[in-house]
Write a protein that holds these residues in place. Structure first.
Motif, PDB file in Angstrom:
ATOM      1  N   TYR A  29     -12.035  -6.518   0.402  1.00 25.52           N
ATOM      2  CA  TYR A  29     -11.024  -5.495   0.135  1.00 25.52           C
ATOM      3  C   TYR A  29     -11.089  -5.103  -1.343  1.00 25.52           C
ATOM      4  O   TYR A  29     -11.205  -5.953  -2.217  1.00 25.52           O
ATOM      5  CB  TYR A  29      -9.632  -6.026   0.446  1.00 25.52           C
ATOM      6  CG  TYR A  29      -9.337  -6.209   1.919  1.00 25.52           C
ATOM      7  CD1 TYR A  29      -8.551  -5.288   2.612  1.00 25.52           C
ATOM      8  CD2 TYR A  29      -9.825  -7.314   2.617  1.00 25.52           C
ATOM      9  CE1 TYR A  29      -8.273  -5.460   3.961  1.00 25.52           C
ATOM     10  CE2 TYR A  29      -9.552  -7.498   3.966  1.00 25.52           C
ATOM     11  CZ  TYR A  29      -8.769  -6.567   4.630  1.00 25.52           C
ATOM     12  OH  TYR A  29      -8.492  -6.736   5.963  1.00 25.52           O
ATOM     13  N   LYS A  30     -10.975  -3.824  -1.582  1.00 28.56           N
ATOM     14  CA  LYS A  30     -10.913  -3.352  -2.965  1.00 28.56           C
ATOM     15  C   LYS A  30      -9.850  -2.263  -3.058  1.00 28.56           C
ATOM     16  O   LYS A  30      -9.826  -1.335  -2.246  1.00 28.56           O
ATOM     17  CB  LYS A  30     -12.254  -2.810  -3.445  1.00 28.56           C
ATOM     18  CG  LYS A  30     -12.259  -2.458  -4.948  1.00 28.56           C
ATOM     19  CD  LYS A  30     -13.645  -2.116  -5.445  1.00 28.56           C
ATOM     20  CE  LYS A  30     -13.635  -1.804  -6.940  1.00 28.56           C
ATOM     21  NZ  LYS A  30     -13.205  -2.967  -7.769  1.00 28.56           N
ATOM     22  N   GLU A  31      -8.977  -2.414  -4.070  1.00 26.60           N
ATOM     23  CA  GLU A  31      -7.898  -1.455  -4.271  1.00 26.60           C
ATOM     24  C   GLU A  31      -7.940  -0.904  -5.698  1.00 26.60           C
ATOM     25  O   GLU A  31      -8.486  -1.538  -6.600  1.00 26.60           O
ATOM     26  CB  GLU A  31      -6.531  -2.121  -4.036  1.00 26.60           C
ATOM     27  CG  GLU A  31      -6.318  -2.638  -2.630  1.00 26.60           C
ATOM     28  CD  GLU A  31      -6.908  -4.016  -2.381  1.00 26.60           C
ATOM     29  OE1 GLU A  31      -7.139  -4.355  -1.202  1.00 26.60           O
ATOM     30  OE2 GLU A  31      -7.156  -4.751  -3.369  1.00 26.60           O
ATOM     31  N   LYS A  32      -7.352   0.251  -5.863  1.00 23.78           N
ATOM     32  CA  LYS A  32      -7.298   0.860  -7.189  1.00 23.78           C
ATOM     33  C   LYS A  32      -6.042   1.708  -7.312  1.00 23.78           C
ATOM     34  O   LYS A  32      -5.585   2.306  -6.331  1.00 23.78           O
ATOM     35  CB  LYS A  32      -8.534   1.725  -7.435  1.00 23.78           C
ATOM     36  CG  LYS A  32      -8.639   2.246  -8.872  1.00 23.78           C
ATOM     37  CD  LYS A  32     -10.028   2.787  -9.167  1.00 23.78           C
ATOM     38  CE  LYS A  32     -10.149   3.137 -10.649  1.00 23.78           C
ATOM     39  NZ  LYS A  32     -11.518   3.583 -10.987  1.00 23.78           N
ATOM     40  N   LEU A  33      -5.490   1.742  -8.520  1.00 24.32           N
ATOM     41  CA  LEU A  33      -4.330   2.580  -8.814  1.00 24.32           C
ATOM     42  C   LEU A  33      -4.712   3.620  -9.850  1.00 24.32           C
ATOM     43  O   LEU A  33      -5.283   3.287 -10.887  1.00 24.32           O
ATOM     44  CB  LEU A  33      -3.164   1.727  -9.344  1.00 24.32           C
ATOM     45  CG  LEU A  33      -1.975   2.486  -9.947  1.00 24.32           C
ATOM     46  CD1 LEU A  33      -1.302   3.375  -8.916  1.00 24.32           C
ATOM     47  CD2 LEU A  33      -0.972   1.513 -10.562  1.00 24.32           C
TER      48      LEU A  33
END
Length: 577
Positions: free
Chosen positions: A453-457
């Motif tokens: 999983y990879k998230e970014k804001l």
């Protein structure tokens, strides 16, 4: 009333002191005057937050007074008698002054106040409200905002931030305070003489810290090996310095090195312009120390000590600041697996996260047959769920977190708590160390098992009146004018939290979203990637959250790069439509 009329009203009022008037007269920029007076600083669903300065759209003793008078009127209307309010404040500029102004205003309304003797973390205020059976709480802080900001958060008698229903009622009373003459006050000395103002401190500290230590899961491990763990800690000039160090010391963590340059309270945040543990730059000094100390873990807490960021070493020997999602996933797995191993995991256990937080937590919870609940962005909604569980007795809250570095175990605090998180992070790091693996290894093990999983804001800053209008227009564009795909990737679901409708774009079926209404949009894509767009509740920003899942670190990074490019094109179009 136009902004110039408000400006003149402040200049001509006998209730505004001369130093305030001088500050206003010295403003030569008409745009600056307009920004200070085009609206009142809004008492939103959590309270106030704004730039410090004079004007109706700024944080000052007058806007604090208006908010507090409204809160006082609300409390007097709701409870009639035996009302007390607990107040805490952090290290920010004017925090103590605003806290004392709020205290004396409440006392002038006949409401008893418990005011901390010196700065304390936000989660300790949450605990204190419950411990002293106060009807409400106030903490003066702007959390991790830059130095020019301060804020005012209101809490209910359950120790949680006031949620939507109560906030609307308080707001209605605040709006009735339409004249400075309606704001009651008395001197600090008079409030103490009349025994309306009670100064609190060490007794609360002891009680709270005992509760925190009681959350230790593997007590024998900590008792036996805690002194072997090497820790570097930075309070980032905030309120965490004393309680974090104290709880670690009392648990036996003796090898704790403090970042001296960031140890003392400093509202100017001289070593960290943006005092946010989400920002890797706040750890620069700690990383220089790490070259000699070679710590097992580095962590830092924000000014009001409700958020925590950690730094670990990867397999290449390089230090890496973990995201809030990564830390939250590690803690979720450590807590659930440890409780399961020790036969202490209740069958009705629940983990809570926000709708913009990693779905890795859902996969971990499923592995341990633990229910996972999604709530809107904001820890107050996690606190509200804990209250509901307590009232109904049907579920057992175990852990909750949000991607913005907020975590909470236990139910004696009803807000994110970096002191509790620090204790559990140290225990988790120690556990893996004794097993011969690092936190980085533990994270990679989670990815290998559940997916990378990879998230970014992405935060888009849009200042002033024009910026707020642009944010509103962008959300409306995305709500009504979005295409049904991002390149070759189809959008399969749209969740509109403003109208509480989840729409399946393939079958055109609609489902009701059982959450409070909020101006938030979430788009789910065919490959399980998703993005969320919402206005910030505390800063002049539009926030865009992105998530992808790959079959390796490299794959997820490449997917994120492509996904971010596609989403940014849409956001750019929305902002300029």
């Amino acid at each position: 009333m136009v902004y110039r009329d408000k400006y003149d009203l402040w200049l001509n009022s006998e209730l505004i002191d001369e130093s305030a008037k001088k500050e206003l007269r010295d403003i030569k920029d008409e745009i600056e005057i307009e920004d200070r007076f085009y609206k009142d600083l809004e008492f939103g669903t959590g309270g106030l937050r704004g730039i410090i300065g004079m004007g109706s759209n700024r944080m000052n003793i007058y806007t604090v007074g208006k908010a507090t008078q409204g809160l006082a009127d609300y409390l007097l209307n709701k409870y009639k008698e035996d009302i007390s309010v607990s107040i805490a404040y952090d290290s920010r500029i004017m925090s103590k002054e605003f806290a004392e102004a709020a205290a004396t205003n409440l006392c002038a309304n006949g409401i008893k106040v418990n005011l901390f003797e010196s700065l304390r973390p936000t989660p300790m205020l949450s605990y204190t409200v419950r411990y002293l059976k106060s009807k409400a709480g106030i903490v003066i802080t702007a959390s991790h905002n830059p130095k020019q900001y301060n804020g005012y958060k209101a809490y209910g008698e359950d120790g949680g931030q006031v949620t939507d229903k109560a906030a609307k009622e308080i707001i209605s009373f605040v709006q009735k305070v339409d004249d400075f003459s309606k704001i009651k006050t008395m001197s600090y000395d008079e409030a103490k003489e009349k025994k309306l103002l009670n100064i609190i401190g060490e007794d609360i500290d002891k009680s709270y810290l005992e509760k925190v230590k009681g959350l230790t899961i593997r007590k024998e491990l900590v008792d036996k090996y805690a002194e072997e763990l090497k820790i570097i800690y930075t309070p980032i000039h905030g309120s965490g310095n004393i309680p974090v160090r104290r709880v670690l010391k009392e648990l036996g963590y003796k090898n704790v090195s403090i970042v001296k340059e960031q140890e003392q309270p400093d509202g100017s945040f001289t070593t960290a312009a943006y005092p946010n543990p989400e920002d890797p730059k706040v750890f620069n000094i700690a990383l220089n120390m790490a070259k000699e100390i070679q710590p097992d873990i580095i962590f830092g807490t924000d000014p009001d000590c409700d958020r925590i960021g950690i730094v670990i070493k990867d397999n290449n020997g390089e230090y890496k600041v973990l995201t809030g999602n990564q830390t939250g996933a590690l803690l979720t797995h450590y807590i659930l697996s440890s409780l399961k191993e020790l036969n202490k995991l209740p069958q009705n256990s629940v983990v809570i996260k926000t709708i913009v937080t990693t779905e890795l937590a859902a996969s971990i919870a499923k592995e341990y047959n633990v229910e996972l609940i999604d709530v809107l962005t904001g820890f107050k909604y996690i606190g509200e769920k804990i209250k509901n569980f307590e009232e109904k007795g049907d579920k057992k809250y175990i852990f909750g977190f949000e991607e913005s570095y907020g975590y909470l175990a236990g139910d004696f605090v009803r807000d994110k708590d970096a002191i509790i998180a620090a204790e559990l992070i140290c225990e988790m790091t120690l556990y893996y160390k004794k097993k011969g693996i690092s936190l980085y290894d533990a994270l990679m093990n989670l990815y290998e098992k559940f997916g990378f999983y990879k998230e970014k804001l992405i935060s888009i800053e849009l200042q002033g009146k024009e910026g707020q209008e642009k944010i509103g227009n962008a959300l409306e564009y995305l709500r009504h004018s979005m295409s049904q795909s991002l390149g070759a990737n189809r959008i399969v679901k749209k969740m509109d939290y403003k109208i509480s409708i989840e729409k399946d774009l393939l079958s055109i079926a609609e489902n009701r979203i059982e959450l409070p209404k909020s101006n938030v949009l979430k788009f789910m894509l065919e490959d399980n990637s998703w993005f969320v767009v919402r206005p910030s509740g505390t800063e002049p920003k539009m926030k865009v959250y992105l998530s992808v899942t790959g079959n390796s670190l490299k794959d997820s990074e490449e997917k994120m790069e492509q996904f971010e490019k596609a989403v940014c094109e849409i956001i750019d179009r929305a902002c300029n439509c």
